[in-house]
Design a protein around this motif. Sequence first.
Motif, short mmCIF file in Angstrom:
data_model
loop_
_atom_site.label_atom_id
_atom_site.label_comp_id
_atom_site.label_asym_id
_atom_site.label_seq_id
_atom_site.Cartn_x
_atom_site.Cartn_y
_atom_site.Cartn_z
N ALA A 121 0.83 -1.21 0.00
CA ALA A 121 0.00 0.00 0.00
C ALA A 121 0.86 1.26 0.00
CB ALA A 121 -0.92 -0.01 1.22
N GLU A 122 1.98 1.21 0.74
CA GLU A 122 2.87 2.36 0.83
C GLU A 122 3.63 2.60 -0.46
OE1 GLU A 122 5.05 5.50 2.53
OE2 GLU A 122 3.43 4.39 3.50
N ILE A 123 4.32 1.57 -0.95
CA ILE A 123 5.21 1.74 -2.10
C ILE A 123 4.41 1.93 -3.39
CG2 ILE A 123 7.01 0.61 -3.48
CD1 ILE A 123 7.96 -0.77 -0.89
N ALA A 124 3.32 1.18 -3.54
CA ALA A 124 2.49 1.33 -4.75
C ALA A 124 1.57 2.53 -4.64
CB ALA A 124 1.68 0.06 -4.97
N ASP A 125 1.47 3.11 -3.44
CA ASP A 125 0.64 4.30 -3.19
C ASP A 125 -0.81 4.04 -3.58
OD1 ASP A 125 -0.01 6.83 -2.37
OD2 ASP A 125 0.59 7.81 -4.24
N ILE A 126 -1.45 3.13 -2.83
CA ILE A 126 -2.85 2.77 -3.07
C ILE A 126 -3.70 3.44 -2.00
CG2 ILE A 126 -4.45 0.87 -3.47
CD1 ILE A 126 -1.98 0.89 -5.32
N PRO A 127 -4.34 4.57 -2.30
CA PRO A 127 -5.04 5.36 -1.27
C PRO A 127 -6.03 4.55 -0.44
CG PRO A 127 -4.90 6.59 -3.32
CD PRO A 127 -4.41 5.22 -3.62
N VAL A 128 -6.86 3.71 -1.10
CA VAL A 128 -7.89 3.00 -0.35
C VAL A 128 -7.27 1.98 0.61
CG1 VAL A 128 -8.21 1.23 -2.14
CG2 VAL A 128 -10.07 1.74 -0.54
N LEU A 129 -6.19 1.33 0.21
CA LEU A 129 -5.52 0.40 1.10
C LEU A 129 -4.82 1.14 2.23
CD1 LEU A 129 -3.91 -2.22 -1.35
CD2 LEU A 129 -5.99 -2.44 0.00
N LYS A 130 -4.18 2.25 1.92
CA LYS A 130 -3.51 3.04 2.95
C LYS A 130 -4.49 3.52 4.01
CE LYS A 130 -0.32 5.96 1.33
NZ LYS A 130 0.33 6.96 0.42
N GLN A 131 -5.64 3.99 3.55
CA GLN A 131 -6.64 4.48 4.49
C GLN A 131 -7.19 3.34 5.35
OE1 GLN A 131 -7.26 7.83 4.81
NE2 GLN A 131 -8.22 7.13 6.72
N ALA A 132 -7.35 2.18 4.74
CA ALA A 132 -7.86 1.03 5.51
C ALA A 132 -6.89 0.67 6.63
CB ALA A 132 -8.07 -0.17 4.57
N PHE A 133 -5.61 0.67 6.33
CA PHE A 133 -4.62 0.36 7.38
C PHE A 133 -4.60 1.46 8.44
CE2 PHE A 133 -2.49 -2.49 4.19
CZ PHE A 133 -2.61 -3.65 4.94
N LYS A 134 -4.74 2.72 8.02
CA LYS A 134 -4.77 3.82 9.00
C LYS A 134 -5.99 3.70 9.92
CE LYS A 134 -2.35 7.18 6.07
NZ LYS A 134 -2.49 8.44 5.28
N ASP A 135 -7.10 3.22 9.35
CA ASP A 135 -8.33 3.12 10.13
C ASP A 135 -8.40 1.83 10.93
OD1 ASP A 135 -9.05 5.53 9.04
OD2 ASP A 135 -10.37 4.67 7.50
N GLY A 136 -7.39 0.97 10.74
CA GLY A 136 -7.38 -0.28 11.49
C GLY A 136 -8.42 -1.27 11.04
N LEU A 137 -8.83 -1.22 9.76
CA LEU A 137 -9.85 -2.13 9.25
C LEU A 137 -9.27 -3.51 9.00
CD1 LEU A 137 -11.66 0.15 6.62
CD2 LEU A 137 -12.28 -0.26 9.01
N ASP A 138 -10.17 -4.48 8.90
CA ASP A 138 -9.79 -5.83 8.47
C ASP A 138 -9.49 -5.73 6.99
OD1 ASP A 138 -9.80 -8.41 7.42
OD2 ASP A 138 -11.30 -9.13 8.85
N ILE A 139 -8.20 -5.78 6.63
CA ILE A 139 -7.80 -5.49 5.25
C ILE A 139 -8.37 -6.51 4.26
CG2 ILE A 139 -5.64 -6.78 5.30
CD1 ILE A 139 -6.23 -3.34 3.66
N HIS A 140 -8.51 -7.74 4.68
CA HIS A 140 -9.03 -8.77 3.77
C HIS A 140 -10.53 -8.58 3.56
CE1 HIS A 140 -5.12 -10.45 4.04
NE2 HIS A 140 -5.26 -10.86 5.29
N ALA A 141 -11.22 -8.25 4.63
CA ALA A 141 -12.66 -7.98 4.50
C ALA A 141 -12.88 -6.72 3.66
CB ALA A 141 -13.29 -7.82 5.88
N MET A 142 -12.03 -5.71 3.86
CA MET A 142 -12.16 -4.49 3.07
C MET A 142 -11.92 -4.77 1.59
SD MET A 142 -10.60 -1.89 1.31
CE MET A 142 -8.89 -2.24 1.66
N THR A 143 -10.91 -5.59 1.30
CA THR A 143 -10.62 -5.94 -0.09
C THR A 143 -11.80 -6.69 -0.70
OG1 THR A 143 -8.26 -6.09 0.38
CG2 THR A 143 -9.03 -7.18 -1.60
N ALA A 144 -12.36 -7.62 0.04
CA ALA A 144 -13.51 -8.37 -0.46
C ALA A 144 -14.69 -7.45 -0.73
CB ALA A 144 -13.89 -9.45 0.55
N SER A 145 -14.88 -6.49 0.17
CA SER A 145 -15.97 -5.55 0.00
C SER A 145 -15.78 -4.70 -1.25
CB SER A 145 -16.08 -4.66 1.24
OG SER A 145 -17.12 -3.71 1.09
#
Length: 1003
Positions: free
Chosen positions: A786-810
């Motif tokens: 998320a950091e190196i590829a600069d993926i805003p939605v993934l970066k925000q999910a990690f900042k918000d402490g979301l379940d990254i796999h559930a977020m990706t599925a959503s």
Amino acid sequence: MSKKPVSSAKTSAKPAGVKPPGKGDHVFLVDGSGYIFRAYHALPPLNRKSDGLQINAVLGFCNMLWKLMRDMPPEDRPTHLAIVFDKSEVTFRNTIYSDYKAHRPPAPDDLIPQFALIREAVHAFDLPCLEQGGFEADDLIATYVREACARGASATIVSSDKDLMQLVTDCVTMYDTMKDRRLGVPEVIEKFGVPPDKVVEVQALAGDSVDNVPGVPGIGVKTAAQLITEYGDLETLLSRATEIKQPKRREALIANAEKARISRQLVLLDDKVKLDVPLDELAIHEPDYRKLISFLKAMEFSTLTRRVADYAEIDASSVMPDERLKSAFAGGPSEASPQTLPLGGEPDTRARGTVSTAPVTTLAAAPVFSPQALAASRAKDVAAAKVDRTKYATIRTADELAAWVTRAHDLGHVAIAIKATSFDPMQADICGIALALSPNEAAYIPLGHKKAGGGDDLFASGLADGQIEAAKVLETLTALLESEAVLKTGFDIKFAAVLLAQHNITLRTVDDVQLMSYALDAGRSSHDIEALAEQWLGHEMIAHADIVGSGRNRISLDQVEIPRAAEYGAESADVIMRLWLVFKARLISERMNNVYESLERPLIDVLARMERRGIMIDRQVLARLSGEFAQSAARLEAEIREIAGEDINPGSPKQLGDVMFGKMGLPGGQKTKTGAWSTTASILEDLAEAGHDFPRKILDWRQVSKLKSTYTDALPTHLLPQTQRVHTTYALAATTTGRLSSNEPNLQNIPVRTEDGRKIRRAFIAAKGHKLVSADYSQIELRLLAEIADIPVLKQAFKDGLDIHAMTASEMFGVPIKDMPGEVRRRAKAINFGIIYGISAFGLANQLGIPREEAGAYIKKYFERFPGIRAYMDATRDFCREHGYVTTLFGRKCHYPDIKASNPSLRAFNERAAINARLQGTAADIIRRAMIRMEDALTQKKLAARMLLQVHDELVFEVPDSEVDKTLPVIREVMEQAPFPATALSVPLRVDARAADNWDEAH
């Protein structure tokens, strides 16, 4: 603005810089040449950020000048000051003795560009820069201090060089700025055993290996002092040499009388040099502070710039840096011919023009030494200096050893190679220690070799003759090995650090040529010493197998005859020295010094301590598991035979292939070059995924059999009797990405995704009254993606402490995160982790048990939803194709030279590896940084936790029960903050840390 006065001397009515010294004045003479080398070796590497040029010696020199001019107490402050240098040309001493200073080692490549900059520093401080043809700096210093004392002034020599100690009197002292220590008559007597006026006599007898002053063989400083004290002076001693009672000493003095007389002429300083610059002109005066600040800003010395600006009451921002000092020393190759440095020579740092208080040299006239040109020149020179084993020595007496140790101290650098009876440093005995001081100047110290014919019976024969007692050797070497002022260079020097620690010796200030090679060439060349010697030196080394044999005829190194072992050992040290000369220059020129200094070298001591600590295991747990695995393997064997319909050995690839592809006719059969069916794990996995039971049983049998043989049966055999712990060995230079590897035993390959694998971790336990703490980076490679590829939605999910796999599925499937079906999340998790490793539609289909077309659609949709990931992958692949490597966030280069291979499979593999390497390599660098900082952080908090293991993204600690609650936050903080200040991640790192009685429960 008015400037603050330097001292009362500044109020003289005479022109600035001209004032005859007299009573109450204080003349300082700085041994410039000597100080440069001391500053270089004493200070850690410091690179100018703008171009990577190393400037540690320049900084040390500037700090010293400012201290002398401004920070000295008023009563000790100089009224007259000059910097005195050697000229690199023949002096009158070479006429007396042609080999004088003939064997001095070359200046380090990253020091050479600093010579001209140090001269510029002297001019920026507006101080005299002195040197004269035909004389050494010491002769000029001797003359100036004699004149100063004759006029009633006092004199201070800024140096710790023993050759200058003959000048010390009640009027003359020496001052070591690095130790802030003054040396007077008592200190000279402590050093030489005689007063200063007798130092020359002692040096004439003892000689000086650094300057190639012959002296009298077999007579060291201590013996020389005794003789001079008894006989008064050298001539009296030589005239009465026949009276000496000790035969060897008497014969040595008689046979080498002329050498002793010549030696006295060489070490005696000439204090009557006709000076080009009179003493009167050395008076201190105010420099042009704007010029000084301009120089300091060009060097990027921010702290000293601020100090000078504050003192002079000048706004530093109003002063521009001297651009000459940047352009002339830029990192690119110069059009000027680079200076070739012959081995044993020194760079020509002579001034252009008359020696005076005006600038002696200008950058326009000085030779340009680009780091690249110097590295190429050094590699060429080192390769041209052929290895000559006939020049190696074998050290058999205490006096010989003392002479080598003294020379190593004087040089400040020695290559070492410790030869032992085993490759396990926790159990090995030392057979011998090799030292090298310069190419072809190497020696071997035998200390554990047995007499011939003893075989394995230790009582049949004792130690071979001609060896110094091991305890005495180690006692003599301890000061050298533990000295922070002497650089010890080795190959895989962690082995030496662990081995010496077994003898209560702490190896300090080291370089490792294996790690230098690794920092420079990870992925594109071998890092074993034989391969490096052939590649960079064109030299074929004596192979270890040629020394000890192989198979049934193999012997341990301590059974090898000393002459053969000495040749083998000394060659190792010699090659290490030569490789260091090459790699040190390359690190600078290729701007990889920071990677080596910050990620590789500091980890040596950390890992050495971890290896020595080891970890406890519960043998009863392992024994019980071994029985369980044996039963499981027997059950699976019976099922395999039943399915096969015949008595088959599951461990026979040929029998398995014949049954699966011959008898059963399963699809996907491939034949090896020998004509047999291939039964690799990938083929069996493909068949198992397709629903075939027989290959699945084979895979299960292989897994449980491996767990039994590799871990439950083998781990108890690795218990060290002295500690009752298992001690793994870590390899730093084993992977392309910077990941560590573990061996003997390998604790990094214990499966954690299977129940059986986790059971093995239960056998790793804490000592009584302690807990094991496992601290693991959570999804670190996904966070770095998320950091190196600069993926805003993934970066925000990690900042918000979301379940990254559930977020990706959503995001992919439009399913709400709340109450998401587990199967949907599992598919997103497989894609998330699979993408990092370049998973194909075929691979994802096998993993999820879905059709390949459906898996391909998932991957396509993933890239459509997160387009930045595809862009990152394409950009990384293209960069690697162009340059042959990718870099981590911390500058590590991971090379993939086969990314342009004509073989499509090989090319595709390298493309996937390169894409993953930026993530895995950055993660590896981060945990390295955490490990390097961890022990200091724990010590600072007065915690007794000990780091025991590193397993990829996980660290394992042993912590007292009472300190667990205090320790966990410290561990988390160090690991989560590890990237700073080198880089500031926008994606937070998260560390899961737990404590338990065993490793599995803590994970």
